[in-house]
Design a protein around this motif. Structure first.
Motif, mmCIF file in Angstrom:
data_model
loop_
_atom_site.group_PDB
_atom_site.id
_atom_site.type_symbol
_atom_site.label_atom_id
_atom_site.label_comp_id
_atom_site.label_asym_id
_atom_site.label_seq_id
_atom_site.Cartn_x
_atom_site.Cartn_y
_atom_site.Cartn_z
ATOM 1 N N ALA A 22 66.603 -14.069 -9.774
ATOM 2 C CA ALA A 22 65.812 -12.837 -9.813
ATOM 3 C C ALA A 22 65.964 -12.180 -11.188
ATOM 4 O O ALA A 22 66.963 -12.374 -11.879
ATOM 5 C CB ALA A 22 66.272 -11.877 -8.722
ATOM 6 N N THR A 52 57.920 -12.809 -15.515
ATOM 7 C CA THR A 52 57.740 -11.982 -14.334
ATOM 8 C C THR A 52 58.086 -12.785 -13.085
ATOM 9 O O THR A 52 58.169 -14.017 -13.119
ATOM 10 C CB THR A 52 56.289 -11.468 -14.226
ATOM 11 O OG1 THR A 52 55.404 -12.592 -14.168
ATOM 12 C CG2 THR A 52 55.913 -10.586 -15.408
ATOM 13 N N SER A 53 58.254 -12.064 -11.994
ATOM 14 C CA SER A 53 58.556 -12.691 -10.710
ATOM 15 C C SER A 53 57.444 -13.683 -10.359
ATOM 16 O O SER A 53 56.272 -13.416 -10.555
ATOM 17 C CB SER A 53 58.674 -11.613 -9.641
ATOM 18 O OG SER A 53 59.067 -12.190 -8.429
ATOM 19 N N ASN A 87 62.388 -15.352 -8.747
ATOM 20 C CA ASN A 87 62.004 -14.661 -7.519
ATOM 21 C C ASN A 87 61.591 -13.237 -7.819
ATOM 22 O O ASN A 87 62.021 -12.603 -8.694
ATOM 23 C CB ASN A 87 63.149 -14.647 -6.517
ATOM 24 C CG ASN A 87 63.497 -16.050 -6.075
ATOM 25 O OD1 ASN A 87 62.649 -16.895 -5.934
ATOM 26 N ND2 ASN A 87 64.773 -16.294 -5.910
#
Length: 96
Positions: free
Chosen positions: A2, A66-67, A96
């Motif tokens: 993440a 970015t995710s 994520n």
């Protein structure tokens, strides 16, 4: 992985691994520095067998990731003089 976390990149039994991955950092003299071309001389002045590695989500965000995106990189083997051993493994990491 993440974008709000930092993950250790472990070398396991062979210590001469280089993580050529966006967002990778190495610890030199207690300071974490990005594994970039700008820092190459400082990093190569250190024995690669002694480097600690991590993947920094905050740094990835700074680079524009970015995710939902995927990181592409390589794990490269070197000896204690930074000579490549011609063993490379492509790696893919999902953000994520």
């Amino acid at each position: 992985m993440a974008l709000d976390e930092t993950v250790s990149l472990n070398k396991e039994w062979y210590k001469g691994l280089i993580f050529n991955i966006p967002g990778a950092e190495v610890k030199i003299n207690g300071e974490w520095i990005p594994f970039t071309a700008e820092n190459a001389s400082r990093i190569k002045a250190t024995n690669p067998m002694n480097l600690e590695w991590r993947l920094n989500g905050t740094l990835l965000r700074k680079y524009g990731y970015t995710s939902g995106q995927t990181l592409q990189g390589q794990i490269i083997t070197v000896d204690d003089q930074w000579n490549g051993l011609r063993l490379e493994k492509n790696i893919t990491i999902q953000i994520n």
